[in-house]
Design a protein around this motif. Structure first.
Motif, PDB file in Angstrom:
ATOM      1  N   HIS A   1       4.347  -3.820  -6.224  1.00 44.00           N
ATOM      2  CA  HIS A   1       4.780  -5.155  -5.819  1.00 44.00           C
ATOM      3  C   HIS A   1       6.281  -5.332  -6.062  1.00 44.00           C
ATOM      4  O   HIS A   1       6.994  -5.876  -5.209  1.00 44.00           O
ATOM      5  N   GLU A   2       6.767  -4.848  -7.190  1.00 41.56           N
ATOM      6  CA  GLU A   2       8.202  -4.943  -7.490  1.00 41.56           C
ATOM      7  C   GLU A   2       9.044  -4.155  -6.489  1.00 41.56           C
ATOM      8  O   GLU A   2      10.154  -4.542  -6.170  1.00 41.56           O
TER       9      GLU A   2
ATOM     10  N   MET B   1       0.825  -1.205   0.000  1.00 41.38           N
ATOM     11  CA  MET B   1       0.000   0.000   0.000  1.00 41.38           C
ATOM     12  C   MET B   1       0.860   1.258   0.000  1.00 41.38           C
ATOM     13  O   MET B   1       0.604   2.197  -0.765  1.00 41.38           O
ATOM     14  N   LEU B   2       1.889   1.301   0.832  1.00 41.30           N
ATOM     15  CA  LEU B   2       2.732   2.497   0.901  1.00 41.30           C
ATOM     16  C   LEU B   2       3.418   2.777  -0.432  1.00 41.30           C
ATOM     17  O   LEU B   2       3.507   3.926  -0.874  1.00 41.30           O
ATOM     18  N   TRP B   3       3.883   1.736  -1.103  1.00 42.94           N
ATOM     19  CA  TRP B   3       4.480   1.920  -2.427  1.00 42.94           C
ATOM     20  C   TRP B   3       3.425   2.350  -3.449  1.00 42.94           C
ATOM     21  O   TRP B   3       3.668   3.218  -4.281  1.00 42.94           O
ATOM     22  N   PHE B   4       2.245   1.743  -3.384  1.00 45.66           N
ATOM     23  CA  PHE B   4       1.174   2.123  -4.308  1.00 45.66           C
ATOM     24  C   PHE B   4       0.829   3.605  -4.150  1.00 45.66           C
ATOM     25  O   PHE B   4       0.716   4.329  -5.146  1.00 45.66           O
ATOM     26  N   LEU B   5       0.657   4.057  -2.911  1.00 45.23           N
ATOM     27  CA  LEU B   5       0.328   5.462  -2.679  1.00 45.23           C
ATOM     28  C   LEU B   5       1.412   6.377  -3.227  1.00 45.23           C
ATOM     29  O   LEU B   5       1.120   7.409  -3.855  1.00 45.23           O
ATOM     30  N   HIS B   6       2.662   6.015  -3.011  1.00 45.26           N
ATOM     31  CA  HIS B   6       3.782   6.805  -3.530  1.00 45.26           C
ATOM     32  C   HIS B   6       3.731   6.903  -5.055  1.00 45.26           C
ATOM     33  O   HIS B   6       3.840   7.989  -5.632  1.00 45.26           O
TER      34      HIS B   6
END
Length: 149
Positions: free
Chosen positions: A129-130, A70-75
């Motif tokens: 995900h990556e 989630m944190l990467w997606f938001l970024h």
């Protein structure tokens, strides 16, 4: 290289140390003064042990994968100028023998203004995900099934 710390503390609290009665309750402490109650999964605690609330390690593992994603997606969404209003993931980990073989993330994302196309949305999740450190650190299969609300 960065370090990430957690403190795990358990104490007998004066009780007899026998399998049928010792408490599985413990505390997980994190930077910033955050404390979370930990416990074993209810199915793994004898009925003779008084019930106590707490997150079991398998739940914490699934939550760590979900949170990192989630944190990467938001970024990534923010970089692409998509405005995320809400992100909800009902993640599930599947135990097989003595390991969590599969974790399924099911994020449902609500956007304001122009939302990404389904293809763009899936691409953002693929990239998240990556980038996810936790997903890159485990042997469990991680499946992402994203949806736009």
């Amino acid at each position: 290289m960065s370090e990430h710390r957690a403190s795990v503390e358990w104490s007998r609290e004066g009780r007899d140390f026998v399998y049928e009665t010792y408490s599985r309750r413990h505390r997980l402490r994190f930077e910033g003064g955050i404390t979370v109650q930990g416990n074993a999964a209810p199915a793994n605690i004898p009925r003779t042990v008084p019930p106590a609330p707490g997150v079991d390690p398998e739940q914490a593992f699934v939550a760590a994968l979900s949170s990192c994603h989630m944190l990467w997606f938001l970024h990534l969404a923010c970089q692409r100028k998509f405005v995320v209003d809400r992100y909800v993931d009902e993640a599930v980990g599947t135990l097989a023998g003595n390991w969590i073989a599969k974790v399924t993330l099911r994020p449902v994302v609500t956007f304001s203004g122009k939302a990404p196309s389904d293809e763009e949305h899936r691409a953002l999740h693929h990239k998240a995900h990556e980038k996810c450190y936790i997903a890159n650190s485990v042997k469990s299969e991680v499946v992402v099934e994203p949806r736009i609300a």
